[in-house]
Scaffold this motif. Structure first.
Motif, PDB file in Angstrom:
ATOM      1  N   GLU A  52       0.826  -1.195   0.000  1.00 21.40           N
ATOM      2  CA  GLU A  52       0.000   0.000   0.000  1.00 21.40           C
ATOM      3  C   GLU A  52       0.864   1.251   0.000  1.00 21.40           C
ATOM      4  N   TYR A  71      -7.965   2.232  -0.124  1.00 19.30           N
ATOM      5  CA  TYR A  71      -8.347   0.827  -0.026  1.00 19.30           C
ATOM      6  C   TYR A  71      -7.584  -0.029  -1.016  1.00 19.30           C
ATOM      7  N   GLY A  72      -7.087   0.581  -2.101  1.00 18.72           N
ATOM      8  CA  GLY A  72      -6.338  -0.189  -3.076  1.00 18.72           C
ATOM      9  C   GLY A  72      -4.865  -0.209  -2.743  1.00 18.72           C
ATOM     10  N   THR A  73      -4.099  -0.928  -3.547  1.00 16.97           N
ATOM     11  CA  THR A  73      -2.664  -0.998  -3.329  1.00 16.97           C
ATOM     12  C   THR A  73      -1.954  -0.257  -4.443  1.00 16.97           C
ATOM     13  N   ASN A  78      -1.266  -8.243  -5.735  1.00 17.53           N
ATOM     14  CA  ASN A  78      -2.173  -9.022  -4.904  1.00 17.53           C
ATOM     15  C   ASN A  78      -1.384  -9.569  -3.718  1.00 17.53           C
ATOM     16  N   TRP A 112      -5.074  -7.560   6.327  1.00 16.37           N
ATOM     17  CA  TRP A 112      -5.632  -6.988   5.104  1.00 16.37           C
ATOM     18  C   TRP A 112      -5.057  -7.702   3.887  1.00 16.37           C
ATOM     19  N   ASN A 114      -5.401  -8.092  -0.804  1.00 20.25           N
ATOM     20  CA  ASN A 114      -6.011  -8.015  -2.125  1.00 20.25           C
ATOM     21  C   ASN A 114      -6.011  -9.416  -2.717  1.00 20.25           C
ATOM     22  N   ASN A 124     -10.805  -6.555  -1.997  1.00 21.92           N
ATOM     23  CA  ASN A 124      -9.968  -5.949  -0.960  1.00 21.92           C
ATOM     24  C   ASN A 124     -10.680  -6.062   0.380  1.00 21.92           C
TER      25      ASN A 124
END
Length: 339
Positions: A52, A71-73, A78, A112, A114, A124
């Protein structure tokens, strides 16, 4: 100085929101798997995005399940991992200018990840455990701990970076659009709002919140820029309290250095968080909106499938709860395993 800072913030918003669409025009050519460069680089030197790049947290401690940290990387990544986030604030214990300050520490440990669902969709998930502490003017302490609000989002890769099997030195673009929910799994205690300017000393919002998110990135060789925008729509909880909606923006620049089997990525960035006014019984709660503009320094080390990162953030300017709440610093440490 104030005008210069305001101009920087305006430019930042333009880059984060409008600049994404401008860059998209050039990216579709790079999404074509046949558009390979005749001089590919060694796969070992391809920049991998191991974690992240947005380590933000909500001013509201109960929002630390994801929110403004993004919230995304990074691009094309993944993973599953664990992250610790620490935030130090101080808030006035009273309504007067000479009211004493109290120290508040928000601590979060997150599981956490993905997880790819299809070639272009990603799930996610963020599951936080929180333990918060504050020291009152009489030197007594208040401690709360427990699970926070769990977040689940889905992302669609509108523009994908080229797979590792097709490696080129051409610029790479990446665009994700997503949305999801933040569930009221964390406890909301109305008594924590009494006698405190900061109503956010909570484990959870107590409400179902909805998130819209977008991540964009650009890389050339081992240089890169990543950006994110997300907006959280917060609803009323069963105690008739509603936290204000939240807009979060972030831009980071980074470069990866390769030291044998280890890659080292220093990151520098800026971020902005904008909070709407809270409501109770349908009426606006005074001194609960605000905004904060932050600077960030981070470094990540990667070895094979493992990534270790350290992030520090300091406020450049802030106006939280009519200057009755102040962020002192933020720190994040994480360990990820790439899938």
């Amino acid at each position: 100085m104030t005008d210069d800072l305001q101009n920087i913030r305006i430019l930042f918003r333009i880059i984060a929101i409008i600049g994404i669409s401008l860059s998209t025009t050039h990216s579709y050519g790079n999404d074509n798997p046949n558009a390979t460069d005749p001089h590919p680089i060694d796969c070992a030197k391809l920049l991998h995005y191991n974690s992240e790049y947005f380590d933000f947290c909500d001013t509201c401690g109960c929002g630390s399940s994801g929110g403004s940290m993004g919230y995304g990387t990074g691009l094309n990544n993944n993973f599953i991992g664990v992250r610790y986030i620490g935030q130090e604030y101080r808030s006035r214990d009273g309504i007067f200018a000479d009211s004493p300050w109290i120290t508040e520490n928000f601590n979060t440990i997150q599981a956490w990840g993905n997880v790819p669902i299809t070639k272009r969709t990603i799930l996610n998930v963020i599951v936080p455990y929180q333990f918060h502490n504050r020291v009152l003017p009489d030197n007594t302490e208040q401690n709360i701990s427990g699970i926070g609000d769990i977040s689940i989002l889905g992302y669609y890769n509108l523009i994908k970076a080229r797979p590792d099997s097709v490696v080129t030195i051409k610029p790479q673009h990446f665009l994700q659009l997503g949305g999801g929910i933040k569930m009221p799994t964390g406890k909301y205690d109305k008594d924590n709002n009494e006698g405190s300017v900061n109503p956010s000393f909570q484990l959870g919002n107590g409400s179902w919140d909805y998130v819209l998110a977008m991540n964009y990135g650009f890389t050339y060789r081992n240089w890169g820029i990543s950006s994110m925008v997300n907006f959280t729509i917060k609803t009323k909880n069963p105690k008739n309290y509603q936290f204000g909606n939240q807009l979060n923006l972030g831009i980071n620049a980074f470069k990866t250095y390769f030291l044998g089997d280890v890659s080292l990525t220093p990151i520098i960035g800026i971020a902005e968080e904008i909070y709407g006014t809270n409501k109770e019984l349908g009426f606006e709660v005074a001194d609960t909106k605000g905004d904060i503009f932050l600077g960030k320094l981070s470094v990540e080390a990667s070895y094979n499938r493992y990534a270790l990162g350290l992030t520090g953030m300091l406020p450049i300017s802030q106006n939280l709860n009519s200057d009755k709440v102040e962020l002192r610093n933020r720190l994040s440490v994480y360990v990820n395993i790439n899938l």
